[in-house]
Design a protein around this motif. Structure first.
Motif, PDB file in Angstrom:
ATOM      1  N   THR A  74       0.860  -1.172   0.000  1.00  0.00           N
ATOM      2  CA  THR A  74       0.000   0.000   0.000  1.00  0.00           C
ATOM      3  C   THR A  74       0.899   1.226   0.000  1.00  0.00           C
ATOM      4  O   THR A  74       1.768   1.351   0.876  1.00  0.00           O
ATOM      5  CB  THR A  74      -0.897   0.028   1.262  1.00  0.00           C
ATOM      6  OG1 THR A  74      -1.697  -1.148   1.260  1.00  0.00           O
ATOM      7  CG2 THR A  74      -1.789   1.250   1.274  1.00  0.00           C
ATOM      8  N   PRO A  75       0.737   2.111  -0.975  1.00  0.00           N
ATOM      9  CA  PRO A  75       1.567   3.317  -0.973  1.00  0.00           C
ATOM     10  C   PRO A  75       1.370   4.127   0.314  1.00  0.00           C
ATOM     11  O   PRO A  75       0.276   4.170   0.872  1.00  0.00           O
ATOM     12  CB  PRO A  75       1.054   4.091  -2.189  1.00  0.00           C
ATOM     13  CG  PRO A  75       0.476   3.051  -3.073  1.00  0.00           C
ATOM     14  CD  PRO A  75      -0.123   2.034  -2.151  1.00  0.00           C
ATOM     15  N   VAL A  76       2.435   4.733   0.760  1.00  0.00           N
ATOM     16  CA  VAL A  76       2.388   5.566   1.957  1.00  0.00           C
ATOM     17  C   VAL A  76       1.527   6.789   1.664  1.00  0.00           C
ATOM     18  O   VAL A  76       1.680   7.438   0.620  1.00  0.00           O
ATOM     19  CB  VAL A  76       3.817   5.997   2.373  1.00  0.00           C
ATOM     20  CG1 VAL A  76       3.790   6.973   3.536  1.00  0.00           C
ATOM     21  CG2 VAL A  76       4.665   4.784   2.694  1.00  0.00           C
ATOM     22  N   ALA A  77       0.613   7.100   2.576  1.00  0.00           N
ATOM     23  CA  ALA A  77      -0.241   8.276   2.414  1.00  0.00           C
ATOM     24  C   ALA A  77       0.616   9.539   2.494  1.00  0.00           C
ATOM     25  O   ALA A  77       1.518   9.633   3.320  1.00  0.00           O
ATOM     26  CB  ALA A  77      -1.309   8.301   3.488  1.00  0.00           C
ATOM     27  N   LEU A  78       0.320  10.480   1.614  1.00  0.00           N
ATOM     28  CA  LEU A  78       1.039  11.746   1.629  1.00  0.00           C
ATOM     29  C   LEU A  78       0.264  12.730   2.490  1.00  0.00           C
ATOM     30  O   LEU A  78      -0.959  12.711   2.518  1.00  0.00           O
ATOM     31  CB  LEU A  78       1.203  12.283   0.210  1.00  0.00           C
ATOM     32  CG  LEU A  78       1.961  11.371  -0.755  1.00  0.00           C
ATOM     33  CD1 LEU A  78       2.013  11.983  -2.138  1.00  0.00           C
ATOM     34  CD2 LEU A  78       3.359  11.098  -0.242  1.00  0.00           C
ATOM     35  N   GLY A  79       0.951  13.595   3.135  1.00  0.00           N
ATOM     36  CA  GLY A  79       0.316  14.550   4.035  1.00  0.00           C
ATOM     37  C   GLY A  79       0.615  14.166   5.468  1.00  0.00           C
ATOM     38  O   GLY A  79       0.885  13.011   5.782  1.00  0.00           O
ATOM     39  N   ASP A  80       0.561  15.151   6.342  1.00  0.00           N
ATOM     40  CA  ASP A  80       0.911  14.885   7.732  1.00  0.00           C
ATOM     41  C   ASP A  80      -0.170  15.317   8.711  1.00  0.00           C
ATOM     42  O   ASP A  80       0.003  15.208   9.909  1.00  0.00           O
ATOM     43  CB  ASP A  80       2.238  15.566   8.073  1.00  0.00           C
ATOM     44  CG  ASP A  80       2.209  17.065   7.803  1.00  0.00           C
ATOM     45  OD1 ASP A  80       1.182  17.573   7.307  1.00  0.00           O
ATOM     46  OD2 ASP A  80       3.224  17.715   8.085  1.00  0.00           O
ATOM     47  N   LYS A  81      -1.292  15.782   8.204  1.00  0.00           N
ATOM     48  CA  LYS A  81      -2.365  16.232   9.090  1.00  0.00           C
ATOM     49  C   LYS A  81      -3.291  15.059   9.399  1.00  0.00           C
ATOM     50  O   LYS A  81      -3.894  14.483   8.487  1.00  0.00           O
ATOM     51  CB  LYS A  81      -3.139  17.368   8.447  1.00  0.00           C
ATOM     52  CG  LYS A  81      -2.281  18.594   8.210  1.00  0.00           C
ATOM     53  CD  LYS A  81      -3.058  19.692   7.544  1.00  0.00           C
ATOM     54  CE  LYS A  81      -2.108  20.876   7.330  1.00  0.00           C
ATOM     55  NZ  LYS A  81      -2.651  21.828   6.393  1.00  0.00           N
ATOM     56  N   PRO A  82      -3.426  14.685  10.678  1.00  0.00           N
ATOM     57  CA  PRO A  82      -4.239  13.527  11.043  1.00  0.00           C
ATOM     58  C   PRO A  82      -5.697  13.633  10.559  1.00  0.00           C
ATOM     59  O   PRO A  82      -6.253  12.641  10.102  1.00  0.00           O
ATOM     60  CB  PRO A  82      -4.178  13.496  12.573  1.00  0.00           C
ATOM     61  CG  PRO A  82      -2.940  14.246  12.926  1.00  0.00           C
ATOM     62  CD  PRO A  82      -2.751  15.264  11.849  1.00  0.00           C
ATOM     63  N   ALA A  87      -9.943  11.774   6.982  1.00  0.00           N
ATOM     64  CA  ALA A  87     -10.981  12.085   5.990  1.00  0.00           C
ATOM     65  C   ALA A  87     -10.755  11.279   4.717  1.00  0.00           C
ATOM     66  O   ALA A  87     -11.709  10.721   4.149  1.00  0.00           O
ATOM     67  CB  ALA A  87     -10.989  13.583   5.684  1.00  0.00           C
ATOM     68  N   ALA A  88      -9.508  11.180   4.282  1.00  0.00           N
ATOM     69  CA  ALA A  88      -9.191  10.411   3.077  1.00  0.00           C
ATOM     70  C   ALA A  88      -9.548   8.943   3.271  1.00  0.00           C
ATOM     71  O   ALA A  88     -10.137   8.308   2.386  1.00  0.00           O
ATOM     72  CB  ALA A  88      -7.709  10.557   2.726  1.00  0.00           C
ATOM     73  N   ARG A  89      -9.215   8.385   4.438  1.00  0.00           N
ATOM     74  CA  ARG A  89      -9.551   6.987   4.723  1.00  0.00           C
ATOM     75  C   ARG A  89     -11.062   6.773   4.757  1.00  0.00           C
ATOM     76  O   ARG A  89     -11.564   5.781   4.225  1.00  0.00           O
ATOM     77  CB  ARG A  89      -8.950   6.552   6.058  1.00  0.00           C
ATOM     78  CG  ARG A  89      -7.587   5.973   5.910  1.00  0.00           C
ATOM     79  CD  ARG A  89      -7.114   5.312   7.203  1.00  0.00           C
ATOM     80  NE  ARG A  89      -5.733   5.678   7.358  1.00  0.00           N
ATOM     81  CZ  ARG A  89      -5.257   6.550   8.237  1.00  0.00           C
ATOM     82  NH1 ARG A  89      -6.042   7.140   9.096  1.00  0.00           N
ATOM     83  NH2 ARG A  89      -3.983   6.822   8.279  1.00  0.00           N
ATOM     84  N   LEU A  90     -11.774   7.686   5.389  1.00  0.00           N
ATOM     85  CA  LEU A  90     -13.236   7.556   5.474  1.00  0.00           C
ATOM     86  C   LEU A  90     -13.888   7.607   4.097  1.00  0.00           C
ATOM     87  O   LEU A  90     -14.798   6.833   3.801  1.00  0.00           O
ATOM     88  CB  LEU A  90     -13.826   8.643   6.379  1.00  0.00           C
ATOM     89  CG  LEU A  90     -13.596   8.463   7.876  1.00  0.00           C
ATOM     90  CD1 LEU A  90     -14.074   9.703   8.642  1.00  0.00           C
ATOM     91  CD2 LEU A  90     -14.281   7.207   8.383  1.00  0.00           C
ATOM     92  N   ALA A 152     -21.636  11.494  -4.435  1.00  0.00           N
ATOM     93  CA  ALA A 152     -21.206  12.485  -3.436  1.00  0.00           C
ATOM     94  C   ALA A 152     -19.787  12.175  -2.949  1.00  0.00           C
ATOM     95  O   ALA A 152     -18.950  13.083  -2.825  1.00  0.00           O
ATOM     96  CB  ALA A 152     -22.188  12.503  -2.258  1.00  0.00           C
ATOM     97  N   LEU A 153     -19.516  10.903  -2.692  1.00  0.00           N
ATOM     98  CA  LEU A 153     -18.168  10.526  -2.248  1.00  0.00           C
ATOM     99  C   LEU A 153     -17.129  10.718  -3.352  1.00  0.00           C
ATOM    100  O   LEU A 153     -15.990  11.091  -3.072  1.00  0.00           O
ATOM    101  CB  LEU A 153     -18.166   9.076  -1.751  1.00  0.00           C
ATOM    102  CG  LEU A 153     -18.890   8.843  -0.423  1.00  0.00           C
ATOM    103  CD1 LEU A 153     -19.067   7.346  -0.162  1.00  0.00           C
ATOM    104  CD2 LEU A 153     -18.147   9.521   0.720  1.00  0.00           C
ATOM    105  N   VAL A 154     -17.523  10.481  -4.596  1.00  0.00           N
ATOM    106  CA  VAL A 154     -16.608  10.714  -5.722  1.00  0.00           C
ATOM    107  C   VAL A 154     -16.245  12.197  -5.801  1.00  0.00           C
ATOM    108  O   VAL A 154     -15.081  12.547  -6.025  1.00  0.00           O
ATOM    109  CB  VAL A 154     -17.220  10.212  -7.050  1.00  0.00           C
ATOM    110  CG1 VAL A 154     -16.478  10.781  -8.257  1.00  0.00           C
ATOM    111  CG2 VAL A 154     -17.218   8.693  -7.100  1.00  0.00           C
ATOM    112  N   VAL A 155     -17.228  13.061  -5.593  1.00  0.00           N
ATOM    113  CA  VAL A 155     -16.965  14.503  -5.601  1.00  0.00           C
ATOM    114  C   VAL A 155     -15.949  14.845  -4.504  1.00  0.00           C
ATOM    115  O   VAL A 155     -14.984  15.596  -4.745  1.00  0.00           O
ATOM    116  CB  VAL A 155     -18.268  15.315  -5.444  1.00  0.00           C
ATOM    117  CG1 VAL A 155     -17.988  16.779  -5.156  1.00  0.00           C
ATOM    118  CG2 VAL A 155     -19.136  15.172  -6.690  1.00  0.00           C
ATOM    119  N   LEU A 156     -16.123  14.297  -3.310  1.00  0.00           N
ATOM    120  CA  LEU A 156     -15.158  14.538  -2.225  1.00  0.00           C
ATOM    121  C   LEU A 156     -13.780  13.976  -2.584  1.00  0.00           C
ATOM    122  O   LEU A 156     -12.754  14.616  -2.321  1.00  0.00           O
ATOM    123  CB  LEU A 156     -15.654  13.899  -0.927  1.00  0.00           C
ATOM    124  CG  LEU A 156     -16.843  14.558  -0.250  1.00  0.00           C
ATOM    125  CD1 LEU A 156     -17.312  13.714   0.934  1.00  0.00           C
ATOM    126  CD2 LEU A 156     -16.486  15.967   0.208  1.00  0.00           C
TER     127      LEU A 156
END
Length: 182
Positions: A74-82, A87-90, A152-156
């Motif tokens: 699994t590629p490492v998620a980019l970004g450091d804000k929890p 939100a990305a995982r959800l 809706a999720l695709v838009v997000l």
């Protein structure tokens, strides 16, 4: 180049992602179009067979996607804000869940009378259960409402990718467009 790594996605993940995305958006549009057709419209009878066949292809792609994800890095998620990572995982897991529920409900609607679901008359997926009229109605409501939920999720999802690309300026979007080189 085919396989995923911690740095990014390989060609297999990228192709499955974009093919699934295009098919899901097309299926949504076709579904909306079909709801406005009258009995004597030509597509009233052609549309459902196409919708079912493409839905079965998406089901197979999603099963391949989950299998590939379990077998691949699994590629490492980019970004450091929890909060951003959560939100990305959800959104990602919400998409997976909604897509599978829409696919399963569509399959149940298609096979409700005990007849198999046809993939372009090449492969037949057997009916697993017969449904009552009330159960078919419930499956139809789930299918419709969660299809809108997917949009809706695709838009997000798209908004998040664009924010990463244009505001945060990291490689999140590029990783899903161009396979990682090892």
């Amino acid at each position: 180049m085919l396989k995923d790594s911690s740095a990014g996605y390989g060609l297999i993940s990228i192709v499955i992602h974009w093919l699934s995305a295009l098919l899901i958006l097309f299926l949504f549009g076709l579904g909306i179009y079909m709801t406005g057709l009258g009995y004597y419209d030509d597509w009233y009878h052609k549309g459902p067979a196409l919708h079912i066949s493409l839905g079965l292809i998406v089901l197979l792609l999603m099963l391949a996607r989950v299998t590939w994800r379990l077998l691949s890095h699994t590629p490492v998620a980019l970004g450091d804000k929890p909060a951003q990572l959560m939100a990305a995982r959800l959104v990602k897991w919400g998409l997976y869940l909604a897509i599978f529920v829409v696919l399963i409900s569509g399959y149940l609607i298609t096979t409700a009378e005990g007849k198999p679901a046809s993939l372009f008359d090449w492969i037949y997926f057997p009916a697993l259960a017969e449904l009552s009229a009330d159960q078919v109605d419930l499956a139809g409501e789930l299918h419709e409402y969660l299809a809108w939920g997917i949009i809706a999720l695709v838009v997000l999802h798209v908004a998040g990718a664009l924010v990463h690309h244009f505001v945060v300026r990291d490689r999140t979007l590029v990783r899903m467009l161009k396979p990682v080189k090892k």
